[in-house]
Scaffold this motif. Structure first.
Motif, PDB file in Angstrom:
ATOM      1  N   VAL A 134       0.842  -1.206   0.000  1.00 58.24           N
ATOM      2  CA  VAL A 134       0.000   0.000   0.000  1.00 58.24           C
ATOM      3  C   VAL A 134       0.871   1.247   0.000  1.00 58.24           C
ATOM      4  CG1 VAL A 134      -1.615   1.344   1.402  1.00 58.24           C
ATOM      5  CG2 VAL A 134      -2.000  -1.090   1.044  1.00 58.24           C
ATOM      6  N   LEU A 135       1.878   1.264   0.864  1.00 56.44           N
ATOM      7  CA  LEU A 135       2.704   2.463   0.985  1.00 56.44           C
ATOM      8  C   LEU A 135       3.658   2.659  -0.182  1.00 56.44           C
ATOM      9  CD1 LEU A 135       3.528   2.488   4.793  1.00 56.44           C
ATOM     10  CD2 LEU A 135       1.862   3.860   3.547  1.00 56.44           C
ATOM     11  N   SER A 136       3.997   1.594  -0.886  1.00 54.86           N
ATOM     12  CA  SER A 136       4.903   1.752  -2.024  1.00 54.86           C
ATOM     13  C   SER A 136       4.138   1.956  -3.332  1.00 54.86           C
ATOM     14  CB  SER A 136       5.815   0.530  -2.147  1.00 54.86           C
ATOM     15  OG  SER A 136       5.061  -0.632  -2.438  1.00 54.86           O
ATOM     16  N   GLY A 137       2.829   2.043  -3.242  1.00 60.88           N
ATOM     17  CA  GLY A 137       2.014   2.326  -4.431  1.00 60.88           C
ATOM     18  C   GLY A 137       2.242   3.756  -4.896  1.00 60.88           C
ATOM     19  N   GLY A 138       1.953   4.030  -6.143  1.00 60.95           N
ATOM     20  CA  GLY A 138       2.235   5.335  -6.736  1.00 60.95           C
ATOM     21  C   GLY A 138       1.530   6.493  -6.057  1.00 60.95           C
ATOM     22  N   ALA A 139       0.251   6.367  -5.791  1.00 59.40           N
ATOM     23  CA  ALA A 139      -0.514   7.480  -5.219  1.00 59.40           C
ATOM     24  C   ALA A 139      -0.064   7.796  -3.799  1.00 59.40           C
ATOM     25  CB  ALA A 139      -2.002   7.146  -5.237  1.00 59.40           C
ATOM     26  N   VAL A 140       0.122   6.771  -3.011  1.00 57.41           N
ATOM     27  CA  VAL A 140       0.540   6.980  -1.619  1.00 57.41           C
ATOM     28  C   VAL A 140       1.955   7.536  -1.579  1.00 57.41           C
ATOM     29  CG1 VAL A 140       0.981   5.840   0.589  1.00 57.41           C
ATOM     30  CG2 VAL A 140      -0.999   5.184  -0.767  1.00 57.41           C
ATOM     31  N   GLU A 141       2.822   7.013  -2.420  1.00 52.21           N
ATOM     32  CA  GLU A 141       4.201   7.498  -2.458  1.00 52.21           C
ATOM     33  C   GLU A 141       4.244   8.975  -2.851  1.00 52.21           C
ATOM     34  OE1 GLU A 141       8.491   6.418  -4.500  1.00 52.21           O
ATOM     35  OE2 GLU A 141       6.777   5.092  -4.816  1.00 52.21           O
ATOM     36  N   ALA A 165       1.843  11.173  -2.439  1.00 55.22           N
ATOM     37  CA  ALA A 165       1.283  11.959  -1.335  1.00 55.22           C
ATOM     38  C   ALA A 165       2.303  12.118  -0.212  1.00 55.22           C
ATOM     39  CB  ALA A 165       0.020  11.290  -0.807  1.00 55.22           C
ATOM     40  N   LEU A 166       3.018  11.040   0.107  1.00 56.52           N
ATOM     41  CA  LEU A 166       4.047  11.134   1.146  1.00 56.52           C
ATOM     42  C   LEU A 166       5.173  12.077   0.738  1.00 56.52           C
ATOM     43  CD1 LEU A 166       4.324   7.426   2.345  1.00 56.52           C
ATOM     44  CD2 LEU A 166       3.426   9.371   3.632  1.00 56.52           C
ATOM     45  N   ARG A 167       5.572  12.001  -0.529  1.00 53.81           N
ATOM     46  CA  ARG A 167       6.613  12.921  -1.011  1.00 53.81           C
ATOM     47  C   ARG A 167       6.150  14.382  -0.900  1.00 53.81           C
ATOM     48  NH1 ARG A 167      10.969  10.849  -3.899  1.00 53.81           N
ATOM     49  NH2 ARG A 167      10.796   8.617  -4.341  1.00 53.81           N
ATOM     50  N   ALA A 168       4.891  14.636  -1.229  1.00 52.26           N
ATOM     51  CA  ALA A 168       4.362  15.991  -1.139  1.00 52.26           C
ATOM     52  C   ALA A 168       4.330  16.481   0.302  1.00 52.26           C
ATOM     53  CB  ALA A 168       2.960  16.040  -1.749  1.00 52.26           C
ATOM     54  N   VAL A 169       3.903  15.629   1.213  1.00 54.05           N
ATOM     55  CA  VAL A 169       3.849  16.011   2.624  1.00 54.05           C
ATOM     56  C   VAL A 169       5.249  16.291   3.153  1.00 54.05           C
ATOM     57  CG1 VAL A 169       3.331  15.144   4.942  1.00 54.05           C
ATOM     58  CG2 VAL A 169       1.682  14.839   3.106  1.00 54.05           C
ATOM     59  N   ILE A 170       6.192  15.409   2.836  1.00 50.50           N
ATOM     60  CA  ILE A 170       7.574  15.602   3.303  1.00 50.50           C
ATOM     61  C   ILE A 170       8.172  16.858   2.671  1.00 50.50           C
ATOM     62  CG2 ILE A 170       9.905  14.619   3.230  1.00 50.50           C
ATOM     63  CD1 ILE A 170       8.552  11.854   3.472  1.00 50.50           C
ATOM     64  N   GLY A 171       7.889  17.049   1.401  1.00 44.98           N
ATOM     65  CA  GLY A 171       8.394  18.241   0.722  1.00 44.98           C
ATOM     66  C   GLY A 171       7.862  19.521   1.343  1.00 44.98           C
ATOM     67  N   LYS A 172       6.580  19.542   1.663  1.00 40.82           N
ATOM     68  CA  LYS A 172       5.994  20.721   2.303  1.00 40.82           C
ATOM     69  C   LYS A 172       6.571  20.939   3.702  1.00 40.82           C
ATOM     70  CE  LYS A 172       1.572  20.883  -0.084  1.00 40.82           C
ATOM     71  NZ  LYS A 172       0.117  20.743   0.029  1.00 40.82           N
ATOM     72  N   ALA A 173       6.774  19.831   4.435  1.00 36.98           N
ATOM     73  CA  ALA A 173       7.292  19.948   5.794  1.00 36.98           C
ATOM     74  C   ALA A 173       8.719  20.471   5.787  1.00 36.98           C
ATOM     75  CB  ALA A 173       7.235  18.594   6.495  1.00 36.98           C
ATOM     76  N   LEU A 174       9.512  20.031   4.821  1.00 35.90           N
ATOM     77  CA  LEU A 174      10.920  20.458   4.747  1.00 35.90           C
ATOM     78  C   LEU A 174      11.099  21.716   3.912  1.00 35.90           C
ATOM     79  CD1 LEU A 174      12.637  17.003   4.275  1.00 35.90           C
ATOM     80  CD2 LEU A 174      12.416  18.313   6.380  1.00 35.90           C
ATOM     81  N   GLY A 175      10.079  22.078   3.163  1.00 34.26           N
ATOM     82  CA  GLY A 175      10.162  23.266   2.318  1.00 34.26           C
ATOM     83  C   GLY A 175      11.067  23.066   1.112  1.00 34.26           C
ATOM     84  N   VAL A 176      11.171  21.807   0.643  1.00 36.96           N
ATOM     85  CA  VAL A 176      12.011  21.507  -0.513  1.00 36.96           C
ATOM     86  C   VAL A 176      11.225  20.658  -1.501  1.00 36.96           C
ATOM     87  CG1 VAL A 176      14.180  21.589   0.768  1.00 36.96           C
ATOM     88  CG2 VAL A 176      12.967  19.424   0.567  1.00 36.96           C
TER      89      VAL A 176
END
Length: 68
Positions: free
Chosen positions: A46-53, A55-66
């Motif tokens: 589930v977590l390595s699926g395209g949509a979840v991955e 979304a996680l990248r977007a959340v991490i990117g927003k949190a780190l500002g990168v």
């Protein structure tokens, strides 16, 4: 000690020993391990699926500002 009292004590001891749960048996450990591995495999898929991955990248990117 009367026979009745002796029997009552014996019944109490047998009930206590029968109800005592001293942990899982080997078969229960095996099934528990198998269930944990199956749950981990499903979670990984589930977590390595395209949509979840994404979304996680977007959340991490927003949190780190990168851009991740």
């Amino acid at each position: 000690m009367s026979v009745r009292r002796w029997l009552e004590r014996r019944v109490a001891v047998v009930r206590e020993r029968a109800c005592a749960d001293r942990g899982m048996t080997t078969a229960e450990y095996a099934l528990g391990t198998l269930a944990a591995c199956a749950a981990a495999a499903v979670l990984y898929k589930v977590l390595s699926g395209g949509a979840v991955e994404a979304a996680l990248r977007a959340v991490i990117g927003k949190a780190l500002g990168v851009q991740v």
